[in-house]
Design a protein around this motif. Structure first.
Motif, short mmCIF file in Angstrom:
data_model
loop_
_atom_site.label_atom_id
_atom_site.label_comp_id
_atom_site.label_asym_id
_atom_site.label_seq_id
_atom_site.Cartn_x
_atom_site.Cartn_y
_atom_site.Cartn_z
N GLY A 190 46.50 45.90 60.25
CA GLY A 190 44.76 45.61 59.94
C GLY A 190 44.47 44.57 60.76
O GLY A 190 44.71 43.44 61.00
N ASP A 191 42.55 44.67 61.14
CA ASP A 191 42.09 43.75 60.85
C ASP A 191 41.12 43.14 60.18
O ASP A 191 41.28 41.71 59.64
N ARG A 192 41.41 43.79 58.97
CA ARG A 192 40.98 43.09 58.02
C ARG A 192 41.78 43.66 56.30
O ARG A 192 41.75 45.61 56.83
N VAL A 193 41.95 43.50 55.92
CA VAL A 193 42.57 44.47 54.83
C VAL A 193 42.26 43.98 53.47
O VAL A 193 41.39 43.10 53.03
N LEU A 194 41.66 45.40 52.63
CA LEU A 194 40.97 45.24 51.57
C LEU A 194 41.85 44.92 50.30
O LEU A 194 42.62 46.80 50.04
N VAL A 195 41.34 44.07 48.91
CA VAL A 195 42.24 45.13 48.15
C VAL A 195 41.78 45.02 47.42
O VAL A 195 40.58 45.24 46.56
N PHE A 196 41.87 46.78 46.76
CA PHE A 196 41.59 47.46 45.31
C PHE A 196 42.09 47.08 43.96
O PHE A 196 43.06 46.63 43.97
N ASP A 197 41.75 46.67 42.95
CA ASP A 197 42.00 46.52 41.96
C ASP A 197 40.74 46.09 40.95
O ASP A 197 39.80 46.44 41.12
N LYS A 198 41.45 46.36 39.32
CA LYS A 198 40.53 46.44 38.27
C LYS A 198 40.45 44.91 37.86
O LYS A 198 40.90 43.95 38.07
N PRO A 199 38.36 44.16 38.10
CA PRO A 199 38.51 43.69 37.83
C PRO A 199 37.93 43.22 36.85
O PRO A 199 38.26 41.58 35.98
N ARG A 200 37.73 43.96 35.73
CA ARG A 200 37.33 44.32 34.35
C ARG A 200 38.51 44.77 33.60
O ARG A 200 39.25 46.08 34.52
N TRP A 201 38.78 44.49 31.84
CA TRP A 201 40.29 45.57 32.00
C TRP A 201 39.71 45.53 30.24
O TRP A 201 40.06 44.90 29.80
N ASP A 202 39.73 47.14 29.47
CA ASP A 202 39.30 46.85 28.36
C ASP A 202 40.69 47.91 27.71
O ASP A 202 40.80 48.94 28.25
N PRO A 203 41.84 46.22 26.84
CA PRO A 203 43.16 46.51 26.43
C PRO A 203 43.31 48.27 25.72
O PRO A 203 44.26 48.98 25.90
N HIS A 204 42.00 48.18 25.00
CA HIS A 204 41.86 49.65 23.52
C HIS A 204 41.68 50.54 24.70
O HIS A 204 41.23 51.85 24.35
N ASP A 205 40.65 50.69 25.91
CA ASP A 205 40.55 52.02 26.59
C ASP A 205 40.79 51.83 28.31
O ASP A 205 39.66 51.25 28.83
N PRO A 206 41.97 51.60 28.10
CA PRO A 206 42.46 51.46 29.99
C PRO A 206 41.52 52.33 31.28
O PRO A 206 41.19 51.74 32.41
N GLY A 207 41.22 53.41 31.17
CA GLY A 207 40.23 54.28 31.65
C GLY A 207 38.26 53.63 31.94
O GLY A 207 37.82 54.13 32.58
N ALA A 208 38.20 52.87 31.01
CA ALA A 208 36.84 52.53 30.70
C ALA A 208 36.51 51.90 32.48
O ALA A 208 35.51 51.81 32.25
N TYR A 209 36.83 51.03 32.67
CA TYR A 209 36.34 50.43 34.09
C TYR A 209 36.56 50.72 35.81
O TYR A 209 38.63 50.95 34.98
N GLY A 210 37.06 50.84 36.69
CA GLY A 210 37.34 51.27 37.48
C GLY A 210 37.79 50.16 38.14
O GLY A 210 37.14 48.13 38.24
N ALA A 211 38.14 50.14 39.44
CA ALA A 211 38.60 49.37 40.26
C ALA A 211 37.67 49.49 41.65
O ALA A 211 37.16 49.75 41.98
N THR A 212 37.73 48.36 41.99
CA THR A 212 36.91 47.45 43.34
C THR A 212 37.38 46.60 44.19
O THR A 212 38.47 46.93 44.28
N ILE A 213 37.00 46.49 45.65
CA ILE A 213 37.60 45.80 46.04
C ILE A 213 37.58 44.21 45.46
O ILE A 213 36.07 43.25 45.87
N THR A 214 38.51 43.37 45.20
CA THR A 214 38.64 42.10 45.19
C THR A 214 38.95 41.65 45.73
O THR A 214 38.38 40.09 45.54
N TYR A 215 39.78 41.51 47.12
CA TYR A 215 39.68 40.55 48.28
C TYR A 215 39.14 41.51 49.49
O TYR A 215 39.62 42.37 49.38
#
Ligand SMILES: Nc1ncnc2c1ncn2[C@@H]1O[C@H](COP(=O)(O)OP(=O)(O)O)[C@@H](O)[C@H]1O
Ligand SMILES: [Mg+2]
Lengths: 270, 257
Positions: free
Chosen positions: B206-231
């Motif tokens: 790659g010329d660039r590497v995009l890292v996808f991860d969940k910036p927010r995390w609700d331990p009671h509801d893992p599906g509540a938040y989605g992932a985005t490009i964190t790096y």
């Protein structure tokens, strides 16, 4: 060694394959002999030699009145009905199966209908067919079509749905329209399945054909069997049954060969 | 203006958020590697780039065009498997890359001969000319993927999307495939998005590497938040940064004054 790991050698396998036939033939010969020695006029289990003589007569001697050899006439009539019925079913099920498998709107509208249709017992419709289409060829062909098309349609639609999504998407990225996807991606991959479907459905097709011929006909293999039943002509019936079995076997074998020849890619991975 | 423009992209299935607030700009000819934990939505992102799926919110534009409604010739794709047509020979798979866009999905006469010649050129280039008449099932995994990439490229897409294209290959074959892909890319200057679970592969290609991860995390509801490009790493020059700062020219300085 475990039973599941014991395999017969080639000669053994051939012998084992022949064994059931030999057993049946011997059992029949013994049964026939016992009955005939008790009553030489017995008609239920004619001697194998009698069956052979009858078969030779049926295959070679023309009818005195019409000068036709009835067995060949019956065979021809039945095979035409069977062939037309199966061909019509194949065309309908292929078209419907592709449409249902590829188009979500068609699937929403038709898949439930076809599922219900395939539950209707076709033989129960036979009287209706005779009333609507008359006692001629049409009602017999329609019975075969009604009998095997719904099953084939359902299976082909499922096969189209089983084509990996990746392939359908890939075709779209290559610019393929719905029609091109149907024609160049789905159809060629479904054709081998159509042939195996026909092979599976031929048993039912024969059943419907013989049933229809038994009820109303004046020529055909099923008609002849049910006609001579009145005279308890077991030798004729048995000859016809073995002839039908042979025909069914040869048709099945030919279709299997056709499938291997026509679709080499199916076996490329083996 | 950037070539591929992703703006405020969200994707949710039912009440499960998979991706949220994805923004990225990609220049024409860039090679983008996408990495992230399994199940974090990398393939989902690629499916949206492909327009196989539409986002719940946001948009993806290529070269400023309207967001696509379905897959089209702008976007070529190679999946981990099932990317070639099993019922077509190797050569016919490449011809399909040129003929499927026509009315009947087939070419005739001169166009057919040209497509065939084109396919044979490509086969020589990817080293598959000795198996031109075989069916894909008889090829090794690496050969099948080479064919899949060639098939996608022969249709001349504007963006090439790869979803773990080498994921099922053994390490030796992988290295060969890297060289193969780099050579093709140097030649075509294609814009590429490649999902991989192999970080090293991502940085290597790659010329660039995009890292996808969940910036927010609700331990009671893992599906509540989605992932985005964190790096968003610059992976050129072996990942060593600041190699491409342009020193100011005399004109820049005079303009500034
Ligand atoms: N069509 C769909 N409907 C519902 N859930 C889906 C669908 N597609 C993917 N998912 C879910 O979205 C999440 C992300 O999937 P995916 O993008 O395939 O992850 P990966 O990063 O491993 O490629 C997974 O948890 C998956 O179960
Ligand atoms: Mg994935």
């Amino acid at each position: 060694m475990r039973l599941i790991n014991k395999t017969p050698a080639r000669a053994g396998a051939v012998f084992l394959a022949a064994l059931p036939f030999i057993v049946i033939a011997i059992a029949y010969a013994i049964g026939s002999d016992i009955r005939l020695s008790a009553n030489p006029q017995d008609k239920l289990l004619p001697a194998p030699s009698t069956i052979w003589d009858t078969a030779v007569r049926l295959f070679t001697e023309p009818d005195k009145r019409t000068r036709d050899i009835l067995l060949w006439k019956d065979t021809w009539a039945s095979l035409i009905r069977l062939g037309v019925g199966v061909a019509v079913s194949a065309v309908i099920s292929l078209t419907l199966g592709m449409v249902i498998g590829l188009l979500p709107y068609a699937r929403a509208g038709l898949s439930g209908f076809v599922a219900v249709l395939s539950m209707v017992p076709p033989l129960a419709l036979l009287p209706i067919l005779f009333i609507v289409f008359g006692l001629g060829e049409l009602s017999k062909i329609v019975l075969i079509v009604i009998g095997i098309t719904p099953f084939m349609t359902r299976d082909l639609a499922q096969r189209v749905l089983d084509i990996p999504r990746e392939q359908i998407v890939k075709a779209q990225t290559l610019g393929a329209s719905s029609g091109v996807i149907a024609l160049r991606v789905a159809l060629p991959q479904i054709l081998p399945r159509l042939i195996s479907n026909i092979r599976l459905s031929l048993g039912s097709a024969w059943l419907f054909l013989i049933a229809a011929e038994a009820v109303a006909s004046n020529v055909g293999l099923g008609y002849r069997i049910f006609l001579v039943r009145r005279y308890l002509a077991m030798d004729v019936i048995l000859t016809y049954v073995m002839w039908i079995t042979l025909l069914a076997f040869v048709i099945d074998w030919a279709l299997r060969r056709l499938s291997r020849r026509a679709f080499p890619w199916m076996e490329a991975g083996l | 203006m950037s070539f591929v423009q992703v703006r405020d992209l969200w994707q949710a299935y039912g009440d499960r958020s998979i991706l949220e607030r994805v923004n990225v700009d990609v220049a024409e000819g860039e090679f983008i590697s996408i990495v992230g934990a399994s199940g974090c939505g990398k393939s989902t992102f690629l499916r949206m780039l492909l327009a196989e799926e539409r986002p719940t919110r946001g948009s993806i534009r290529i070269d400023g065009g309207e967001p696509a409604l379905e897959p089209n010739r702008e976007r070529g794709v190679v999946f981990q498997k099932y990317s070639v047509f099993p019922h077509l020979t190797v050569r016919d798979n490449l011809i399909a890359g040129q003929s499927f866009g026509t009315r009947w999905g087939a070419l005739f006469g001169g166009a057919k001969a040209a497509a065939r010649a084109n396919a044979d050129d490509m086969l020589a280039k990817i080293g598959l000319n000795h198996v031109a008449d075989q069916y894909p099932a008889s090829l090794s995994g690496g050969m099948q993927q080479r064919l899949a990439i060639a098939q996608a490229l022969i249709a001349k897409p504007r963006v090439l999307l790869l979803d773990e294209p080498f994921g099922a290959l053994d390490p030796g074959t992988r290295v060969q495939m890297h060289e193969f892909l780099q050579a093709l890319r140097d030649e075509t200057g294609m814009t590429v998005f490649m999902v991989t679970h192999d970080l090293e592969e991502g940085f290597k290609l790659g010329d660039r590497v995009l890292v996808f991860d969940k910036p927010r995390w609700d331990p009671h509801d893992p599906g509540a938040y989605g992932a985005t490009i964190t790096y968003d790493f610059d992976a050129r020059d072996g990942g060593i940064p600041f190699q491409h700062l342009n020193p100011p020219t005399t004109k820049d300085i005079t303009d500034a004054l």
